[in-house]
Design an enzyme around this catalytic site. Structure first.
Site, short mmCIF file in Angstrom:
data_model
loop_
_atom_site.label_atom_id
_atom_site.label_comp_id
_atom_site.label_asym_id
_atom_site.label_seq_id
_atom_site.Cartn_x
_atom_site.Cartn_y
_atom_site.Cartn_z
CG HIS A 1 7.68 -6.05 2.21
ND1 HIS A 1 6.74 -5.60 1.32
CD2 HIS A 1 7.32 -7.32 2.54
CE1 HIS A 1 5.84 -6.55 1.11
NE2 HIS A 1 6.16 -7.60 1.84
CD GLU B 1 10.11 -1.42 -0.36
OE1 GLU B 1 9.84 -1.33 -1.56
OE2 GLU B 1 10.01 -2.49 0.29
CB CYS C 1 3.60 -3.50 -1.60
SG CYS C 1 4.11 -3.58 0.14
CB CYS D 1 6.49 -0.59 1.48
SG CYS D 1 7.11 -2.23 1.97
#
Length: 155
Positions: A53, A55, A83, A86
């Site tokens: 992801h 992040e 999410c 993260c």
């Protein structure tokens, strides 16, 4: 707020890079002491790695660049609300501030589904600011998924 918009624009550039690759268009920029130290965008499809992801990539790069896992005096700018994965990384890396564009009502863990990064049960809480360039961030996501649905119908 003007400074937040500047860094969110950089995160949007990252998100657009993801979009062009067919990735979910989320971008992140990590700033420490006023300096951009890392950027990232989703690469899950490209790498077939669930952890990739935006992040997570930005946090990993920032820790590597600084040579230290604690991201003191940091600001993480991300186009979409982080999410659970993260958000956990944000807490673990001691990111001090999370600034995001658009809420994620299905997966967001900075206030939408839950508020993991500000939960006082943990030894670290991040400050959260939402809605920075929200229209641009949500529009990019909407357009991506609209295009994805249209392409599925054609095939």
């Amino acid at each position: 707020m003007k400074e937040h918009s500047y860094y969110m624009e950089l995160a949007l550039e990252e998100a657009r890079s993801a979009y062009e690759k067919g990735e979910v268009p989320i971008g992140a920029v990590l700033v420490v002491d006023g300096q951009v130290v890392a950027c990232g965008h989703n690469t899950r499809e490209e790498t077939q790695q669930a952890l990739n992801h935006a992040e997570m990539i930005a946090i990993k790069k920032a820790c590597e660049k600084q040579g230290f896992w604690r991201l003191d005096n940091s600001y993480l700018y991300t186009t979409i609300e982080p999410c659970v994965m993260c958000s956990g990384a944000i807490v673990q890396a001691r990111v001090e501030n999370v600034i995001y564009g658009a809420k994620d009502p299905k997966y967001g863990c900075c206030g939408s589904c839950m508020d993991l990064v500000s939960d006082n049960k943990f030894n670290h809480q991040a400050n959260v600011i939402s809605g920075v360039l929200e229209d641009e961030c949500s529009s990019l996501m909407r357009n991506f998924f609209k295009e994805l649905r249209e392409n599925k119908k054609k095939n």
